[in-house]
Each structure stands twice: as structure tokens, then as C-alpha cells.
Design a protein around this motif. Structure first.
Motif, PDB file in Angstrom:
ATOM      1  N   MET A   1       0.837  -1.190   0.000  1.00 52.82           N
ATOM      2  CA  MET A   1       0.000   0.000   0.000  1.00 52.82           C
ATOM      3  C   MET A   1       0.876   1.246   0.000  1.00 52.82           C
ATOM      4  O   MET A   1       1.982   1.239   0.506  1.00 52.82           O
ATOM      5  CB  MET A   1      -0.920  -0.008   1.224  1.00 52.82           C
ATOM      6  N   THR A   2       0.388   2.298  -0.616  1.00 50.66           N
ATOM      7  CA  THR A   2       1.232   3.500  -0.704  1.00 50.66           C
ATOM      8  C   THR A   2       1.035   4.394   0.510  1.00 50.66           C
ATOM      9  O   THR A   2       0.032   4.344   1.208  1.00 50.66           O
ATOM     10  CB  THR A   2       0.901   4.309  -1.971  1.00 50.66           C
ATOM     11  N   THR A   3       2.071   5.221   0.689  1.00 52.74           N
ATOM     12  CA  THR A   3       2.054   6.178   1.791  1.00 52.74           C
ATOM     13  C   THR A   3       2.158   7.577   1.192  1.00 52.74           C
ATOM     14  O   THR A   3       2.153   7.743  -0.022  1.00 52.74           O
ATOM     15  CB  THR A   3       3.264   5.948   2.698  1.00 52.74           C
TER      16      THR A   3
ATOM     17  N   ALA B   1       5.725  -3.397   0.661  1.00 54.11           N
ATOM     18  CA  ALA B   1       4.671  -3.348   1.677  1.00 54.11           C
ATOM     19  C   ALA B   1       4.311  -1.914   2.057  1.00 54.11           C
ATOM     20  O   ALA B   1       3.184  -1.637   2.466  1.00 54.11           O
ATOM     21  CB  ALA B   1       5.121  -4.113   2.921  1.00 54.11           C
ATOM     22  N   ARG B   2       5.309  -1.043   1.907  1.00 59.62           N
ATOM     23  CA  ARG B   2       5.065   0.374   2.247  1.00 59.62           C
ATOM     24  C   ARG B   2       5.600   1.253   1.120  1.00 59.62           C
ATOM     25  O   ARG B   2       6.627   1.907   1.241  1.00 59.62           O
ATOM     26  CB  ARG B   2       5.781   0.730   3.567  1.00 59.62           C
ATOM     27  N   GLN B   3       4.897   1.231  -0.014  1.00 63.84           N
ATOM     28  CA  GLN B   3       5.385   1.935  -1.198  1.00 63.84           C
ATOM     29  C   GLN B   3       5.238   3.443  -1.032  1.00 63.84           C
ATOM     30  O   GLN B   3       4.250   3.907  -0.462  1.00 63.84           O
ATOM     31  CB  GLN B   3       4.576   1.498  -2.432  1.00 63.84           C
ATOM     32  N   PRO B   4       6.215   4.204  -1.522  1.00 60.86           N
ATOM     33  CA  PRO B   4       6.040   5.662  -1.505  1.00 60.86           C
ATOM     34  C   PRO B   4       4.871   6.037  -2.413  1.00 60.86           C
ATOM     35  O   PRO B   4       4.591   5.346  -3.403  1.00 60.86           O
ATOM     36  CB  PRO B   4       7.365   6.188  -2.068  1.00 60.86           C
ATOM     37  N   GLY B   5       4.197   7.106  -2.080  1.00 65.15           N
ATOM     38  CA  GLY B   5       3.069   7.535  -2.906  1.00 65.15           C
ATOM     39  C   GLY B   5       3.536   8.130  -4.225  1.00 65.15           C
ATOM     40  O   GLY B   5       2.823   8.110  -5.225  1.00 65.15           O
ATOM     41  N   LEU B   6       4.780   8.647  -4.215  1.00 65.68           N
ATOM     42  CA  LEU B   6       5.258   9.372  -5.395  1.00 65.68           C
ATOM     43  C   LEU B   6       6.765   9.201  -5.547  1.00 65.68           C
ATOM     44  O   LEU B   6       7.496   9.229  -4.564  1.00 65.68           O
ATOM     45  CB  LEU B   6       4.926  10.866  -5.222  1.00 65.68           C
ATOM     46  N   VAL B   7       7.210   9.013  -6.792  1.00 64.37           N
ATOM     47  CA  VAL B   7       8.640   8.986  -7.078  1.00 64.37           C
ATOM     48  C   VAL B   7       8.955  10.121  -8.058  1.00 64.37           C
ATOM     49  O   VAL B   7       8.259  10.276  -9.064  1.00 64.37           O
ATOM     50  CB  VAL B   7       9.076   7.630  -7.665  1.00 64.37           C
TER      51      VAL B   7
ATOM     52  N   VAL C   1      13.780   3.344 -14.733  1.00 64.20           N
ATOM     53  CA  VAL C   1      13.116   3.408 -13.429  1.00 64.20           C
ATOM     54  C   VAL C   1      11.598   3.492 -13.626  1.00 64.20           C
ATOM     55  O   VAL C   1      10.823   2.764 -13.003  1.00 64.20           O
ATOM     56  CB  VAL C   1      13.628   4.630 -12.617  1.00 64.20           C
ATOM     57  N   ILE C   2      11.196   4.359 -14.550  1.00 62.17           N
ATOM     58  CA  ILE C   2       9.757   4.532 -14.819  1.00 62.17           C
ATOM     59  C   ILE C   2       9.143   3.223 -15.304  1.00 62.17           C
ATOM     60  O   ILE C   2       8.091   2.783 -14.838  1.00 62.17           O
ATOM     61  CB  ILE C   2       9.543   5.661 -15.859  1.00 62.17           C
ATOM     62  N   THR C   3       9.845   2.558 -16.235  1.00 59.52           N
ATOM     63  CA  THR C   3       9.340   1.291 -16.772  1.00 59.52           C
ATOM     64  C   THR C   3       9.182   0.258 -15.654  1.00 59.52           C
ATOM     65  O   THR C   3       8.151  -0.416 -15.549  1.00 59.52           O
ATOM     66  CB  THR C   3      10.310   0.758 -17.847  1.00 59.52           C
ATOM     67  N   ALA C   4      10.218   0.161 -14.805  1.00 58.46           N
ATOM     68  CA  ALA C   4      10.188  -0.833 -13.725  1.00 58.46           C
ATOM     69  C   ALA C   4       9.047  -0.553 -12.746  1.00 58.46           C
ATOM     70  O   ALA C   4       8.306  -1.462 -12.360  1.00 58.46           O
ATOM     71  CB  ALA C   4      11.531  -0.833 -12.990  1.00 58.46           C
ATOM     72  N   ILE C   5       8.902   0.708 -12.364  1.00 59.67           N
ATOM     73  CA  ILE C   5       7.856   1.047 -11.388  1.00 59.67           C
ATOM     74  C   ILE C   5       6.470   0.808 -11.988  1.00 59.67           C
ATOM     75  O   ILE C   5       5.586   0.263 -11.331  1.00 59.67           O
ATOM     76  CB  ILE C   5       8.021   2.512 -10.905  1.00 59.67           C
ATOM     77  N   ARG C   6       6.306   1.163 -13.266  1.00 59.73           N
ATOM     78  CA  ARG C   6       4.999   0.957 -13.904  1.00 59.73           C
ATOM     79  C   ARG C   6       4.617  -0.521 -13.929  1.00 59.73           C
ATOM     80  O   ARG C   6       3.457  -0.881 -13.793  1.00 59.73           O
ATOM     81  CB  ARG C   6       4.994   1.531 -15.321  1.00 59.73           C
ATOM     82  N   GLN C   7       5.644  -1.377 -14.098  1.00 58.48           N
ATOM     83  CA  GLN C   7       5.368  -2.817 -14.139  1.00 58.48           C
ATOM     84  C   GLN C   7       5.074  -3.386 -12.752  1.00 58.48           C
ATOM     85  O   GLN C   7       4.132  -4.142 -12.562  1.00 58.48           O
ATOM     86  CB  GLN C   7       6.558  -3.562 -14.754  1.00 58.48           C
ATOM     87  N   GLN C   8       5.929  -2.976 -11.766  1.00 60.24           N
ATOM     88  CA  GLN C   8       5.843  -3.631 -10.455  1.00 60.24           C
ATOM     89  C   GLN C   8       4.922  -2.929  -9.478  1.00 60.24           C
ATOM     90  O   GLN C   8       4.314  -3.570  -8.620  1.00 60.24           O
ATOM     91  CB  GLN C   8       7.245  -3.726  -9.830  1.00 60.24           C
ATOM     92  N   PHE C   9       4.853  -1.583  -9.543  1.00 61.85           N
ATOM     93  CA  PHE C   9       4.080  -0.824  -8.555  1.00 61.85           C
ATOM     94  C   PHE C   9       3.157   0.161  -9.251  1.00 61.85           C
ATOM     95  O   PHE C   9       3.402   1.374  -9.238  1.00 61.85           O
ATOM     96  CB  PHE C   9       5.014  -0.060  -7.600  1.00 61.85           C
ATOM     97  N   PRO C  10       2.109  -0.335  -9.878  1.00 59.04           N
ATOM     98  CA  PRO C  10       1.265   0.565 -10.667  1.00 59.04           C
ATOM     99  C   PRO C  10       0.615   1.686  -9.851  1.00 59.04           C
ATOM    100  O   PRO C  10       0.213   2.701 -10.430  1.00 59.04           O
ATOM    101  CB  PRO C  10       0.210  -0.363 -11.275  1.00 59.04           C
ATOM    102  N   ALA C  11       0.555   1.544  -8.529  1.00 56.19           N
ATOM    103  CA  ALA C  11      -0.111   2.574  -7.727  1.00 56.19           C
ATOM    104  C   ALA C  11       0.750   3.813  -7.494  1.00 56.19           C
ATOM    105  O   ALA C  11       0.231   4.883  -7.171  1.00 56.19           O
ATOM    106  CB  ALA C  11      -0.535   1.983  -6.382  1.00 56.19           C
TER     107      ALA C  11
END
Lengths: 524, 125
Positions: free
Chosen positions: B1-3, B46-52, B66-76
């Protein structure tokens, strides 16, 4: 015939022995004649007036592949390919009836056919002879296959020389022009008949004449002069850069009798080299400025970020009275940093790093709307003139950037026209690729040409060549950034167009901008 | 979940610091990394940042990766790409590519920190 020559009043014995002697003489004479005829190099054939072969010598056997016994009695037509064979009977008949001869008494080149069916060229000389009451025709035949081949080869060589793009000229050792190909006509502007027989110095500029003497000296020693870069003069008086290769021409005995000269036009190559150098330079400068811009943006982020942070801090906790002017200092830093940021932004247009807001633009409308800005930019001394082409095709461009570019050109024009003048912006449709604008390095197609010209001081070549480089300026330090024209250059490049400039000291300046037309029906 | 945490990835220390300091002053929880690999390693699933917020041109794993990886693994996770223009290829528009890969916002350097702040709060909701 000898029979008639014998006296009738002779003893039988005398008659017998005389006759024998005469017969032996005749036989001896005939075999000599046959031996001579069989050993001549040329073919000899005789026919009767109906075309039947009467004699066929050894050279004929060799040439045609028939033995004499195969040939004798046959119609001569078998030695002829079509259409000669078909026409021969008719020809003989005509001759018999009318006496009109076509080839008798003269030699001519015709074709002959061997036993194996192959055809070869011959030189044929026909004579008519009367032996007793018999009319015969003799043909002397010479196989000219080799001669033809070498003639064709010489013809081929001549055609190669004639069709060469390079100018190929031959001259005697005293400099008299002896041949002049089509390439030479094109390069120098003289037709062959205008120059053959005249002296080579007619295409050599005066200051290059000593060169010719030294070339001739080398030729006399049998030496070749390779790829000699020099200048020659055209018929219209223009001097052109050429690469010369001069070789001695020898006669069969090895004596030098003249020189062949090949000249290649270097003008186009030099022009291309220069264009290539310019492009490479602009690319190198582009890469460099792109790197600098990136680093500057980081530095400016740090500067501007810190001033912002300080301002925020001061809101939370106002500074002690001794630091009362700190807000003003911060503002000065900000203003300077913003100016830096503005410079970098402009640099990035040149290096194509800044995204453009491209839209479909009618240039006539766009320029018309910008007229007020342009009038102000050129100042009241200078008159703004616009010439709008009819139905100018739309183009795709960042309109604001384009107007900025025009203003840049206007400001430069104003500075070039201290005593006043005319600043003219002209639009029209052009089609590239039909040879009308050969110098424009763009793909063939439809373009809008915007010509921006002034009647100002113009510029020398060394300035003209550098005006699109970033930071290049002729203005006093502090007055120009040297980025105006490099921005225009970047914008036009980024819009798939081309910009070029014509200028002469005292003769004004004209920029020509080509932008691809955007037409619905031209889109696939 | 994001923080509400913000992760800043930039290889330029001074840039990273000024972005972090400004965001901290706005009361945000900020973490930072000096390259793409370190940045991705910092993300706790488990504690994803809300924004990168990521720079684009960096040694090793670039911001586009980085953008590609985050879009794949952490879509939120919301994404802001920042760039000062590049040395990669003159014709590339890196920010356009970042947006195409899924960045929620793209900002050019020199950063307008007011605009960054506004964008950050808008994306964090």
C-alpha cells in the motif's frame, strides 16, 4: 585458240609434236595459274551469268568451309546470308536484261555465310569477264572480321571518351587542341568546332600559363601529370576548380606526339565538402551546447531552489535587522539565475532539446498577425514590406517560435540598415526536385519558401559562414547573445525545413527558409 | 500500500538535496537515492512511496528504466520525471518518452519548485 594458230600445211609428225608441245605449254601454264590462284591470300570465285560457281580457290575453301568440289556447280547464293541470297537471282537477271550494274567494278563491304551457317563480313570486288562466248563474273573476297572488330573497338573507345562526364581533350605538343569531347563542351562551355585547332591557352587563366609550360616539359620527358588541382577558364569567363590528369600520347614508333588531358570539375565536390563540414560543425556545436545546457539546468535548479528555500525560511523566521537587505540580494540572485535559465532555454531550441508546440499554420496569416511586432522590431527608420504568395500551403511549425525567429531576423536587419531601408518578408509555394532549386538539400516535394531580405550592409563570407553557430555574434559584447540565428536554425531543422543565406557586403542579405507543405491530399 | 512518502532519485547531489529540502519544508516525508538502482532498492513493496520523482539521465539504470520498472511492479505509485535536456541523442525528446512510458507529469530543469510543489500535492491527492 592455239588450234587456229597452227599452220595447216604441216607434216603429221610435225603437227603431232607441235600440238604436244603446245598442250604441254598450256598445261604448264594452267598449273602455274592454278598454283598462283590457290596461293593468294584473298578468296577468288568465278560464277557464270546464272550464278553457278565455276571456280573456287583454296583461300575460299578455308574461308567458307566448302571444298572446291562441293562448291563448283552450286549457286553462289549458298555463300550469302539473307537478304543478299534472296536478292541475288533478281539482281543477276536485271543485269542480264538491262546491263545496269550495281557492284561490278567496285569493291564493297558485304556479309558472307560459311558452310556452318555463321556470317562474317567481307570486302568483295566483282569484275566481269568474257571468255569466248561465255560471260563470267569473278569475285575477290577478303575476310575483314578482324578489321571490323578493331574498327568497332575504336568506335567503342571513341563513344566512351565522348560520353565521359570528365572533360577529355587531346592536344599536340605545341598546345594545339586536336580533340574535345562532350564532357569538355559541358565543363568549359565551348563546342568542339570552336576550339579544335586553337591553342590550349584559351582555357587557361593568364596567371596559370607558366603551369602549362611546366606540364609540357614533363610530357616531353614522357611523364604523366596526375590529379593536378588547378583553375581553368570557361567560355563565359568564369574560373573553375578542376583536377587535371595529363598523359603523353605516343605514336607506334614510341615518339611523343601530343598529350591527352582529363579535367574533372571540382566545384560541385568542393561545395559538397563545404556543406558537409558545416553540418558536422553544427552537429558538434550542438552536442557540446546540449551537454552544457544539461549541466547548467542542474546548476540553475540548485541556485533557484536555494533562493526559494531561503525565502520560505525567512517567512517562517524573519532575519535579524542586520540582514535586512537579504531579500533584495535573493531577488538579484533570482533575476540573474532566471536570465541564465532563459539563455539555456534558447540554446536548447538550437540543440533540438526543447519540445515545440507544433500546429498547422497558414504562414500568410501568421506573418500578417506578426506585422505589428515586426514593425516595432525594425524601428521607424526601416519600412516593413510583406509579399504574400497566393494560396500558400499550410505548414507545421511552432508558431510562437517562428514569430520569435522572424523578430530575430528583423532586429538583425534593423542593425544592418543604420541609414534606413526595407525589410521584406515574402512567401510562396515551391516544388523541389524538378531541378529548379538544385542547391537545396531537402527531399523532393512541396514546400513553402519564406524569403526574408533587407537592403542593409550585408556581410562578408567569413561572417556569413558562421552566423548560425551558437554564441557567434558581430555585436559589441553585452548587446547580442549570439543565439538568435542559431535558434532560428534549430527551429527550422526541427521542422524538417532548411534555411540558407545569401549576402554580399553592401548588397543586403536574404534568408531563404523552406518548410514542408502540409496538405491533406499529399498525406498518404 | 502507498504512503505519503516521496522518493527523489537524482545523481546530482546538490539537485537532490534542494528538491528534498524544499519538499521537507512543505511537511512531506522524503527519501532519496543517487541512482536508479539504489532508488528501486529503496521501495518497500509493503510500504510503497506515494510518489517517485526521478531524473532521466543518470549513470547505470536511467530514469526511463526506473519509470518502466515502477509501472510494471508498482502501478499505484505516481511518477514525476524531471530532466535538464540530454546528451543522449539530439533528436530524442526525453520528457516526451518519459510521458509515453507512463510518467504522470514531466518537468523541465531548471525546476520551477513552485510548480513541482503544486504537482506533488496534486498527485498525492
Amino acid at each position: 585458240m592455239w588450234r587456229e594458230g597452227l599452220p595447216l600445211a604441216m607434216s603429221e609428225n610435225d603437227r603431232e609434236s607441235k600440238l604436244r608441245a603446245a598442250r604441254e605449254d598450256a598445261q604448264h601454264y594452267q598449273s602455274r595459274l592454278e598454283s598462283i590462284l590457290d596461293n593468294i591470300v584473298d578468296g577468288l570465285v568465278t560464277i557464270d551469268e546464272f550464278g553457278r560457281i565455276q571456280s573456287f580457290n583454296k583461300a575460299c575453301e578455308k574461308m567458307f568451309g566448302y571444298t572446291a568440289s562441293e562448291a563448283i556447280g552450286q549457286n553462289i547464293k549458298m555463300l550469302m546470308p539473307t537478304p543478299y541470297a534472296e536478292n541475288h537471282d533478281q539482281y543477276l537477271q536485271n543485269y542480264r536484261e538491262t546491263g545496269r550494274e550495281k557492284i561490278i567494278g567496285i569493291g564493297r563491304e558485304v556479309e558472307a555465310r560459311r558452310k556452318d551457317g555463321t556470317v562474317f563480313p567481307i570486302d568483295l570486288a566483282v569484275a566481269e569477264l568474257q571468255i569466248g562466248d561465255q560471260r563470267l563474273f569473278s569475285g575477290i573476297i577478303r575476310d575483314i572480321t578482324e578489321k571490323k572488330k578493331s574498327e568497332q573497338f575504336v568506335g567503342l573507345l571513341a563513344a566512351i571518351v565522348q560520353s565521359s562526364e570528365d572533360a577529355i581533350i587531346s592536344k599536340s605538343l605545341d598546345g594545339v587542341i586536336t580533340s574535345w569531347n562532350a564532357g569538355a563542351e559541358k565543363l568549359f562551355g565551348y563546342a568542339a568546332e570552336e576550339v579544335i585547332g586553337r591553342h590550349i591557352s584559351m582555357i587557361i587563366p593568364e596567371d596559370r600559363l607558366p603551369e602549362e609550360d611546366s606540364i609540357i616539359r614533363q610530357l616531353r620527358q614522357g611523364k604523366r601529370v596526375d590529379h593536378y588541382d588547378t583553375v581553368r577558364r570557361r567560355k563565359d569567363g568564369a574560373d573553375i576548380r578542376v583536377s587535371l590528369t595529363v598523359s603523353p600520347i605516343f605514336d607506334p614508333s614510341g615518339r611523343i606526339i601530343g598529350a591527352s588531358k582529363m579535367a574533372r570539375d571540382l566545384t560541385e565536390r568542393l561545395l559538397q565538402d563545404e556543406r558537409m563540414r558545416q553540418t558536422q560543425k553544427m552537429e558538434a556545436v550542438g552536442q557540446l551546447t546540449s551537454g552544457v545546457a544539461h549541466d547548467f539546468n542542474n546548476l540553475l535548479t540548485v541556485v533557484l531552489g536555494n533562493t526559494r528555500l531561503i525565502r520560505k525560511r525567512m517567512k517562517i523566521e524573519p532575519p535579524a535587522p542586520v540582514f535586512a537587505d537579504i531579500a533584495e540580494r535573493i531577488d538579484d540572485i533570482d533575476v540573474a539565475a532566471q536570465r541564465g535559465a532563459d539563455l539555456v532555454r534558447r540554446l536548447m531550441v538550437f540543440t533540438r532539446q526543447r519540445p515545440l508546440q507544433k500546429t498547422v499554420v497558414n504562414l500568410n496569416t501568421c506573418i500578417d498577425e506578426a506585422a505589428g511586432l515586426l514593425t516595432r522590431a525594425v524601428s521607424e527608420r526601416v519600412q516593413l514590406k510583406t509579399v504574400f504568395g497566393a494560396d500558400v500551403w499550410p505548414v507545421i511549425i511552432d508558431q510562437d517560435q517562428f514569430v520569435n525567429g522572424l523578430i530575430n531576423l528583423a532586429v538583425n536587419a534593423r542593425d544592418a540598415m543604420q541609414g534606413g531601408g526595407i525589410f521584406c518578408v515574402e512567401t510562396r509555394n515551391v516544388v523541389l526536385g524538378n531541378g529548379q532549386y538544385p542547391e537545396v538539400p531537402l527531399p523532393a516535394g512541396e514546400y513553402v519558401l519564406i524569403t526574408v531580405s533587407d537592403t542593409g550592409a550585408g556581410m562578408p563570407a567569413e561572417v556569413r559562414q558562421r552566423i548560425f553557430e551558437p554564441f557567434f555574434t558581430t555585436k559589441p559584447a553585452g548587446e547580442g547573445t549570439g543565439l538568435g540565428l542559431s535558434m532560428v536554425y534549430g527551429l527550422i531543422q526541427q521542422s524538417s525545413g532548411h534555411i540558407e543565406v545569401d549576402s554580399e557586403v553592401g548588397g543586403g542579405t536574404a534568408f531563404r527558409i523552406y518548410l514542408p507543405a502540409h496538405r491533406a491530399e499529399t498525406q498518404p | 500500500m502507498t504512503t505519503k512518502q516521496v522518493l527523489v532519485i537524482d545523481d546530482e547531489t546538490a539537485v537532490r538535496k534542494i528538491i528534498c529540502d524544499n519538499l521537507k519544508l512543505c511537511g512531506l516525508d522524503v527519501a532519496s537515492a543517487g541512482d536508479g538502482a539504489a532508488g528501486l532498492a529503496l521501495i518497500d513493496p509493503a510500504r510503497q512511496p506515494g510518489l517517485v520523482i526521478t531524473d532521466i539521465i543518470m549513470p547505470g539504470i536511467s530514469g526511463l528504466d526506473v519509470i518502466t520498472a515502477i509501472r510494471q511492479q508498482f502501478p499505484a505509485i505516481r511518477l514525476i520525471a524531471i530532466s535538464g535536456g540530454g546528451k543522449v541523442k539530439a533528436t530524442d525528446d526525453l520528457l516526451e518518452r518519459a510521458a509515453a512510458l507512463g510518467a504522470d507529469a514531466v518537468l523541465a530543469k531548471p525546476l520551477d519548485l513552485d510548480l513541482l510543489e503544486e504537482t506533488v500535492f496534486k498527485l498525492l491527492g
